[in-house]
Design a protein around this motif. Structure first.
Motif, PDB file in Angstrom:
ATOM      1  N   GLY A 116       0.664  -1.225  -0.063  1.00 37.12           N
ATOM      2  CA  GLY A 116      -0.178  -0.016  -0.047  1.00 37.12           C
ATOM      3  C   GLY A 116       0.794   1.236   0.107  1.00 37.12           C
ATOM      4  N   CYS A 117       0.463   2.122  -0.893  1.00 38.39           N
ATOM      5  CA  CYS A 117       1.331   3.390  -0.949  1.00 38.39           C
ATOM      6  C   CYS A 117       0.172   4.646  -0.655  1.00 38.39           C
ATOM      7  CB  CYS A 117       1.910   3.725  -2.314  1.00 38.39           C
ATOM      8  SG  CYS A 117       2.791   2.220  -2.729  1.00 38.39           S
ATOM      9  N   ALA A 118       0.332   5.417   0.334  1.00 36.56           N
ATOM     10  CA  ALA A 118      -0.783   6.519   0.656  1.00 36.56           C
ATOM     11  C   ALA A 118      -0.335   7.681  -0.121  1.00 36.56           C
ATOM     12  CB  ALA A 118      -0.709   6.531   2.154  1.00 36.56           C
ATOM     13  N   ILE A 119      -1.092   8.040  -0.736  1.00 34.56           N
ATOM     14  CA  ILE A 119      -0.764   9.360  -1.759  1.00 34.56           C
ATOM     15  C   ILE A 119      -1.598  10.199  -0.924  1.00 34.56           C
ATOM     16  CG2 ILE A 119      -0.918  10.246  -3.877  1.00 34.56           C
ATOM     17  CD1 ILE A 119       0.838   8.041  -3.694  1.00 34.56           C
ATOM     18  N   GLY A 120      -0.794  11.599  -0.744  1.00 37.38           N
ATOM     19  CA  GLY A 120      -1.526  12.667  -0.133  1.00 37.38           C
ATOM     20  C   GLY A 120      -1.295  12.575   1.402  1.00 37.38           C
ATOM     21  N   ARG A 140       7.339  -2.332   6.876  1.00 38.68           N
ATOM     22  CA  ARG A 140       7.782  -1.661   5.607  1.00 38.68           C
ATOM     23  C   ARG A 140       8.141  -2.406   4.587  1.00 38.68           C
ATOM     24  NH1 ARG A 140      11.485   0.069   9.718  1.00 38.68           N
ATOM     25  NH2 ARG A 140      13.005  -0.799   8.321  1.00 38.68           N
ATOM     26  N   PRO A 141       8.301  -2.126   3.146  1.00 39.15           N
ATOM     27  CA  PRO A 141       8.543  -2.946   2.002  1.00 39.15           C
ATOM     28  C   PRO A 141       9.712  -3.551   2.167  1.00 39.15           C
ATOM     29  CG  PRO A 141       7.553  -0.845   1.457  1.00 39.15           C
ATOM     30  CD  PRO A 141       7.912  -0.724   2.843  1.00 39.15           C
ATOM     31  N   ASP A 142      10.630  -3.161   2.685  1.00 35.86           N
ATOM     32  CA  ASP A 142      12.044  -3.868   2.961  1.00 35.86           C
ATOM     33  C   ASP A 142      12.105  -4.958   3.962  1.00 35.86           C
ATOM     34  OD1 ASP A 142      12.070  -2.067   4.976  1.00 35.86           O
ATOM     35  OD2 ASP A 142      13.902  -1.197   4.721  1.00 35.86           O
ATOM     36  N   GLU A 143      11.098  -4.837   4.758  1.00 38.66           N
ATOM     37  CA  GLU A 143      10.870  -5.869   5.796  1.00 38.66           C
ATOM     38  C   GLU A 143      10.220  -7.013   5.564  1.00 38.66           C
ATOM     39  OE1 GLU A 143      11.006  -2.871   9.610  1.00 38.66           O
ATOM     40  OE2 GLU A 143       9.079  -3.713   8.812  1.00 38.66           O
ATOM     41  N   LEU A 144       9.426  -6.943   4.306  1.00 33.96           N
ATOM     42  CA  LEU A 144       8.526  -8.265   3.676  1.00 33.96           C
ATOM     43  C   LEU A 144       9.419  -9.516   3.387  1.00 33.96           C
ATOM     44  CD1 LEU A 144       6.387  -6.372   1.042  1.00 33.96           C
ATOM     45  CD2 LEU A 144       5.660  -7.161   3.649  1.00 33.96           C
ATOM     46  N   ARG A 145       8.854 -10.541   3.991  1.00 36.92           N
ATOM     47  CA  ARG A 145       9.845 -11.948   3.867  1.00 36.92           C
ATOM     48  C   ARG A 145       8.814 -12.645   2.839  1.00 36.92           C
ATOM     49  NH1 ARG A 145      11.382 -13.667   9.785  1.00 36.92           N
ATOM     50  NH2 ARG A 145       9.316 -13.914   9.857  1.00 36.92           N
ATOM     51  N   ARG A 146       9.168 -13.493   1.970  1.00 36.80           N
ATOM     52  CA  ARG A 146       8.570 -14.343   1.124  1.00 36.80           C
ATOM     53  C   ARG A 146       7.826 -15.540   1.777  1.00 36.80           C
ATOM     54  NH1 ARG A 146       9.199 -13.318  -4.052  1.00 36.80           N
ATOM     55  NH2 ARG A 146       8.391 -15.166  -4.576  1.00 36.80           N
ATOM     56  N   ASP A 147       8.427 -15.904   3.012  1.00 31.86           N
ATOM     57  CA  ASP A 147       8.129 -17.103   3.821  1.00 31.86           C
ATOM     58  C   ASP A 147       6.829 -16.834   4.492  1.00 31.86           C
ATOM     59  OD1 ASP A 147       9.706 -15.848   5.401  1.00 31.86           O
ATOM     60  OD2 ASP A 147      10.517 -17.561   6.186  1.00 31.86           O
ATOM     61  N   LEU A 149       3.538 -15.098   4.198  1.00 35.20           N
ATOM     62  CA  LEU A 149       2.839 -14.584   3.293  1.00 35.20           C
ATOM     63  C   LEU A 149       1.445 -13.649   4.006  1.00 35.20           C
ATOM     64  CD1 LEU A 149       2.212 -17.736   0.986  1.00 35.20           C
ATOM     65  CD2 LEU A 149       3.480 -15.806   0.674  1.00 35.20           C
ATOM     66  N   GLU A 150       0.923 -13.881   5.207  1.00 34.71           N
ATOM     67  CA  GLU A 150       0.225 -13.026   5.741  1.00 34.71           C
ATOM     68  C   GLU A 150       0.668 -11.813   6.364  1.00 34.71           C
ATOM     69  OE1 GLU A 150      -2.369 -15.119   8.414  1.00 34.71           O
ATOM     70  OE2 GLU A 150      -3.439 -16.371   6.922  1.00 34.71           O
ATOM     71  N   SER A 151       1.262 -11.092   5.611  1.00 32.24           N
ATOM     72  CA  SER A 151       1.791  -9.690   5.714  1.00 32.24           C
ATOM     73  C   SER A 151       1.770  -8.836   4.781  1.00 32.24           C
ATOM     74  CB  SER A 151       3.470  -9.945   6.348  1.00 32.24           C
ATOM     75  OG  SER A 151       4.094 -10.255   5.302  1.00 32.24           O
ATOM     76  N   TYR A 152       1.867  -7.567   4.715  1.00 35.14           N
ATOM     77  CA  TYR A 152       1.667  -6.752   3.689  1.00 35.14           C
ATOM     78  C   TYR A 152       2.528  -5.286   3.835  1.00 35.14           C
ATOM     79  CZ  TYR A 152      -1.240  -4.115   6.888  1.00 35.14           C
ATOM     80  OH  TYR A 152      -2.106  -3.409   8.124  1.00 35.14           O
ATOM     81  N   GLY A 153       3.083  -4.695   2.844  1.00 38.80           N
ATOM     82  CA  GLY A 153       4.020  -3.610   3.058  1.00 38.80           C
ATOM     83  C   GLY A 153       2.880  -2.206   3.133  1.00 38.80           C
ATOM     84  N   TRP A 154       3.498  -1.295   3.633  1.00 36.28           N
ATOM     85  CA  TRP A 154       2.841  -0.012   3.831  1.00 36.28           C
ATOM     86  C   TRP A 154       3.644   1.237   3.943  1.00 36.28           C
ATOM     87  CZ3 TRP A 154      -2.097   2.078   3.255  1.00 36.28           C
ATOM     88  CH2 TRP A 154      -2.155   3.199   3.819  1.00 36.28           C
TER      89      TRP A 154
END
Length: 617
Positions: A116-120, A140-147, A149-154
């Protein structure tokens, strides 16, 4: 009544705590997801022996999330960028954001988490993000791990395309999503579905190679009932192919019959700088401007009718979602019929092999023996009894010698009736196991149910036999009391007729004394005496029956009726029927939903009430 009010279908009309129809439906869909999850493998595919299609689970997850997120309160507008693999979704997200927020990769299936990218300018997103992604980890996007899956970047991106007034009108969130068509998509498709349910508008990204891809049209058909605004972005187009591909795509949209003939189609030409990730700012603004305008137009009126769209999606898939449960409930109802038929056979065997069997039915003979004891003449009974013991001594010795052989034969310590009932139980259990095995066909929709029933019956068989044996002992004690009551009743009947009582007693005494006199010899008992004396006593029993007349037949019929009623109530219904029917109620395991017919009916009634509320509103 307006179902799009603040309650969002929760609570009753007076604001009480009773769940409203929308909440009842959502809870039911959540239960169904749990049950489908047990029926599917780790990648969403069906386990062996189940008939749950992955597409059904995909639609069910979207439906539950759409109902849960139907209220757009307290959150900014949401744009979901979706599409198959290698069409440039991340590139389009970067164009809309005006900077690199999503990493671009030439590898299929590279993106496996929603981003998710919050614009504004945005308020704190904790509340609505927690509702959109329950129990998911935000990072954060750089903290996402491929193993995981129940996580999301913001991330918060600030205003996009600096200096462009179009984007600054209102804040919104752009979601980059995983693909939905790669070989591994089943593992992370839930992220796509959660974002699709959250979104107020969809931006479907297609390339000239993928615009006719079956997976893309399958996803469009899935999302269509929600009624959300749709924009299609065609990427990687050369100038000579743009018009032809656009026309072909629009023709397919018109033919689909889903009202997509006027969908906005935005083309993005192939740009080497964009593909390399080093576009000039003016190039970004030129390519992004049509996209930004289409997105802003789609988001302007978005948000209305979300609850109606969620209900339309549920309506469209309700039959498919509940079909496996209805199949299971039908199989469980068939199991109850099988049990009822087996119990009917149990009673019929008891009647045939005991009550109506001329040699095995011994309850009346036991009553007759007790009556004979009551008919003995008081003054003569003591010495006649002693004499009878002496006269029958040879036969009793022969009987004792053969007792070991008799006990080795099939039977029951409680007698003939108990042996017949135990054999009938054995036949019943064998028949039920055979019926479950016969229906346990891997291709059958109810395979899991019959497999589970057979397994439960085998696991509970020993306990069932123990409970039956305990009930059988209590039944034997009751029958013994009934036999004693029958003998007493016959005796009381004879006492009310003194002449008949005296005649019967006289006949009994005459035969007994005659038999004793014949057995007494100067040198003791001969083998013929040992045989003749017991026969004379048996004759006395026959005479009693003859003198007693009709009352004896009525007593025998009454004993049979009471015994069959007791077996039906105490053994068949209270023990066998209760335990065998409970096997279906306690059924669990892979492929088994375990939800009651009442639960399904309540959910269906709630869905109907939801439809009525919309109609009235």
């Amino acid at each position: 009544m307006n179902i799009n009010a603040d309650t969002g279908g929760r609570g009753n009309a007076t604001g009480g705590d009773t769940p409203g129809p929308v909440e009842v439906v959502r809870a039911f869909l959540g239960e169904m997801i749990d049950r489908f999850g047990q029926s599917c493998g780790p990648t969403g595919g069906p386990n062996a022996g189940t008939t749950v299609a992955p597409d059904v689970l995909v639609a069910l997850r979207l439906g539950e999330a759409a109902v849960r997120l139907a209220r757009p309160d307290a959150r900014p507008r949401q744009l979901a960028v979706i599409g198959p693999t290698q069409v440039g979704k991340s590139t389009v997200v970067n164009l809309l954001a005006g900077r690199t927020v999503a990493e671009v990769s030439p590898l299929a299936g590279y993106t496996v988490h929603p981003l998710g990218c919050a614009i504004g300018d945005h308020a704190e997103p904790d509340a609505w993000l927690a509702e959109a992604f329950p129990d998911w980890r935000r990072c954060r996007p750089d903290e996402l791990r491929r193993d995981e899956l129940e996580s999301y970047g913001w991330q918060s991106c600030g205003p996009a395309l600096r200096g462009t007034s179009q984007v600054a009108r209102a804040p919104y969130v752009i979601w980059d999503t995983p693909d939905f068509d790669s070989l591994s998509a089943d593992q992370y498709v839930r992220g796509v579905l959660e974002v699709a349910a959250l979104a107020d508008a969809y931006l479907l990204v297609l390339s000239k190679e993928k615009y006719a891809d079956l997976s893309a049209w399958k996803m469009l058909r899935l999302l269509a009932p929600l009624g959300r605004p749709l924009i299609i972005c065609l990427t990687k187009l050369t100038p000579d192919a743009a018009e032809a591909v656009t026309q072909s795509l629009r023709a397919r949209l018109s033919e689909s019959g889903a009202g997509w003939g006027d969908v906005s189609i935005v083309t993005v030409e192939y740009c080497p700088e964009l593909a390399a990730g080093t576009p000039a700012p003016e190039t970004v603004q030129r390519l992004a401007a049509p996209l930004v305008g289409a997105v802003q137009g789609a988001l302007e009126g978005a948000g209305a009718g979300r609850l109606a769209g969620a209900r339309a999606l549920v309506d469209a898939h309700w039959e498919a979602w509940t079909a496996p449960l209805r199949t299971e409930l039908a199989a469980l109802e068939e199991w109850r019929d099988v049990v009822d038929k087996a119990l009917q056979g149990f009673i019929e065997r008891y009647r045939r092999d005991y009550l109506e069997h001329p040699q095995r039915f011994d309850s009346f003979r036991r009553a007759t023996v007790e009556l004979l004891e009551l008919l003995e003449i008081p003054k003569l009974s003591r010495w006649v009894t002693v004499a009878r013991q002496a006269v029958t001594w040879p036969l009793r010795q022969l009987w004792a010698a053969g007792s070991g052989w008799r006990h080795a034969q099939p039977g029951h310590v409680l007698g003939t009736e108990a042996a017949v009932l135990s054999d009938s139980l054995e036949t019943l259990v064998t028949a039920l196991l055979r019926e479950t095995q016969r229906r346990c066909v891997s291709a059958s929709p109810a395979f899991a149910v019959w497999q589970g029933l057979g397994g439960r019956l085998r696991a509970e068989e020993a306990r069932l036999r123990t409970m039956f044996e305990q009930a059988l002992q209590a039944h034997h004690a009751r029958v013994t009391a009934e036999v004693h009551a029958a003998a007493t009743e016959l005796y009381e009947e004879l006492k009310r007729q003194p002449a008949r009582l005296a005649a019967v007693r006289t006949a009994r005494a005459t035969i007994d004394v005659g038999g004793l006199l014949l057995a007494v010899k100067t040198a003791g008992l001969s083998p013929m005496d040992a045989l003749w004396a017991p026969a004379t006593f048996a004759l006395s029993s026959l005479l009693v029956e003859g003198f007693a007349g009709v009352q004896m037949g009525a007593t025998a019929r009454r004993l049979k009726r009471r015994q069959v009623e007791a077996v039906q109530q105490e053994l068949s219904e209270k023990v066998l029927a209760t335990e065998l029917r409970h096997l279906a109620e306690r059924l669990s395991g892979p492929g088994v939903f375990g939800l009651s017919a009442e639960r399904l009916s309540a959910a269906g009634a709630a869905l109907h009430a939801w439809q009525e509320m919309e109609h009235d509103g």
